[in-house]
Scaffold this active site. Structure first.
Site, mmCIF file in Angstrom:
data_model
loop_
_atom_site.group_PDB
_atom_site.id
_atom_site.type_symbol
_atom_site.label_atom_id
_atom_site.label_comp_id
_atom_site.label_asym_id
_atom_site.label_seq_id
_atom_site.Cartn_x
_atom_site.Cartn_y
_atom_site.Cartn_z
ATOM 1 N N PRO A 44 15.304 9.924 -41.277
ATOM 2 C CA PRO A 44 16.401 9.659 -42.201
ATOM 3 C C PRO A 44 16.913 10.888 -42.952
ATOM 4 C CG PRO A 44 14.340 8.749 -43.023
ATOM 5 C CD PRO A 44 14.088 9.172 -41.607
ATOM 6 N N ASN A 45 18.223 10.907 -43.101
ATOM 7 C CA ASN A 45 18.979 11.918 -43.855
ATOM 8 C C ASN A 45 19.105 13.260 -43.144
ATOM 9 O OD1 ASN A 45 19.589 10.294 -46.204
ATOM 10 N ND2 ASN A 45 17.418 10.426 -46.699
ATOM 11 N N HIS A 63 8.458 19.849 -39.395
ATOM 12 C CA HIS A 63 9.242 19.787 -40.631
ATOM 13 C C HIS A 63 9.919 21.128 -40.852
ATOM 14 C CE1 HIS A 63 7.498 15.979 -41.790
ATOM 15 N NE2 HIS A 63 6.347 16.458 -41.376
ATOM 16 N N ARG A 69 24.419 19.362 -47.146
ATOM 17 C CA ARG A 69 23.890 19.179 -48.503
ATOM 18 C C ARG A 69 22.572 19.976 -48.625
ATOM 19 N NH1 ARG A 69 27.647 15.969 -48.768
ATOM 20 N NH2 ARG A 69 27.787 13.835 -49.482
ATOM 21 N N ALA A 120 11.342 11.595 -44.509
ATOM 22 C CA ALA A 120 10.582 10.937 -45.594
ATOM 23 C C ALA A 120 9.620 9.877 -45.071
ATOM 24 C CB ALA A 120 11.549 10.328 -46.603
ATOM 25 N N TYR A 162 16.957 23.091 -47.148
ATOM 26 C CA TYR A 162 16.885 22.792 -45.714
ATOM 27 C C TYR A 162 17.714 23.734 -44.828
ATOM 28 C CZ TYR A 162 14.632 18.571 -47.386
ATOM 29 O OH TYR A 162 13.757 17.698 -47.993
ATOM 30 N N ARG A 212 5.374 21.714 -51.512
ATOM 31 C CA ARG A 212 6.383 20.993 -52.287
ATOM 32 C C ARG A 212 5.705 19.935 -53.181
ATOM 33 N NH1 ARG A 212 11.214 19.218 -48.590
ATOM 34 N NH2 ARG A 212 12.095 18.875 -50.666
ATOM 35 N N GLU A 214 4.467 16.794 -34.651
ATOM 36 C CA GLU A 214 5.215 16.537 -35.886
ATOM 37 C C GLU A 214 5.771 17.856 -36.415
ATOM 38 O OE1 GLU A 214 2.766 14.741 -38.938
ATOM 39 O OE2 GLU A 214 4.126 15.443 -40.511
ATOM 40 N N ASN A 218 10.487 14.766 -36.235
ATOM 41 C CA ASN A 218 10.537 15.040 -37.662
ATOM 42 C C ASN A 218 10.794 13.682 -38.320
ATOM 43 O OD1 ASN A 218 10.977 15.679 -40.310
ATOM 44 N ND2 ASN A 218 12.397 17.368 -39.902
HETATM 45 O O1 CA2 Z 1 11.103 19.454 -44.299
HETATM 46 C C1 CA2 Z 1 11.366 18.498 -43.584
HETATM 47 O O2 CA2 Z 1 11.760 18.608 -42.422
HETATM 48 C C2 CA2 Z 1 11.256 17.082 -44.157
HETATM 49 O O3 CA2 Z 1 10.816 16.219 -43.106
HETATM 50 C C3 CA2 Z 1 12.643 16.703 -44.613
HETATM 51 C C4 CA2 Z 1 12.692 15.346 -45.299
HETATM 52 C C5 CA2 Z 1 11.644 15.246 -46.395
HETATM 53 O O4 CA2 Z 1 11.637 13.942 -46.943
HETATM 54 C C6 CA2 Z 1 10.254 15.598 -45.895
HETATM 55 O O5 CA2 Z 1 9.362 15.531 -46.970
HETATM 56 C C7 CA2 Z 1 10.251 16.980 -45.278
HETATM 57 C C8 CA2 Z 1 14.069 15.111 -45.904
HETATM 58 C C9 CA2 Z 1 15.173 15.156 -44.925
HETATM 59 C C10 CA2 Z 1 16.443 15.087 -45.691
HETATM 60 O O6 CA2 Z 1 17.339 16.036 -45.154
HETATM 61 C C11 CA2 Z 1 18.384 16.382 -45.925
HETATM 62 C C12 CA2 Z 1 19.213 17.336 -45.398
HETATM 63 C C13 CA2 Z 1 20.280 17.766 -46.113
HETATM 64 C C14 CA2 Z 1 20.546 17.229 -47.358
HETATM 65 C C15 CA2 Z 1 19.733 16.255 -47.877
HETATM 66 C C16 CA2 Z 1 18.646 15.826 -47.152
#
Ligand code: CA2
Length: 144
Positions: free
Chosen positions: A9-10, A99, A17, A76, A22, A106, A97, A73
């Site tokens: 997700p996201n 990230h 964003r 969340a 990221y 974090r 896996e 990946n």
């Molecule tokens: O670091 C990573 O790849 C994560 O899997 C990214 C997740 C986070 O919840 C994990 O703890 C670590 C979040 C992905 C959200 O991606 C976004 C990208 C741009 C703007 C907002 C969120």
């Protein structure tokens, strides 16, 4: 060999964003870098991103038909989804896996992964290189 690349997700928001956390690269650009690597490795990739847990689980189950490995990946869902872990475990396909960020440096709630214990390994903190290193590791694992 066929590999499934799963984005949770996201991650569709990448490059649009929160670039400070990221990076500025989009998901399409990451997928394209993976495609380039797959040509070098001589393997086939399919890609899937979803914001819905059930859709990710359906994709994992479908991978059992024709897939030799899963690069995931879980975003969340890494920290919350017993269902995704169970699906990965049930299909029994090797998974790595990855990230973008270093989840261990974090917030505390990101330090644990429900997926890591059933994955071959976890790579985090290297931005898009986490995915590229993860694909190489998965490819070598399956090949050997
Ligand atoms: O670091 C990573 O790849 C994560 O899997 C990214 C997740 C986070 O919840 C994990 O703890 C670590 C979040 C992905 C959200 O991606 C976004 C990208 C741009 C703007 C907002 C969120």
């Amino acid at each position: 060999m066929n590999f499934l690349v799963l984005h949770g997700p996201n991650l569709n928001l990448l490059g649009k964003r929160e670039p400070a956390i990221y990076g500025s690269e989009t998901l399409a650009e990451i997928n394209s870098a993976l495609e380039k690597l797959s040509a070098e490795l001589e393997c086939e990739l399919s890609f899937f991103q979803s914001n819905a847990e059930g859709e990710l689980i359906n994709a994992i189950q479908a991978a059992a038909q024709n897939c030799h490995g899963i690069l995931i990946n879980p975003a969340a869902y890494t920290h919350t989804s017993i269902a995704i872990r169970d699906a990965l475990s049930a299909v029994g396909i090797p998974c790595v896996e990855v990230h973008l960020s270093n989840i261990h440096s974090r917030e505390t709630f990101r330090h644990s992964s429900l997926v890591a214990p059933i994955a071959i390994g976890q790579i985090c903190g290297f931005g898009r290189d986490s995915y590229l290193l993860g694909l190489r590791a998965l490819f070598n694992y399956v090949k050997n």
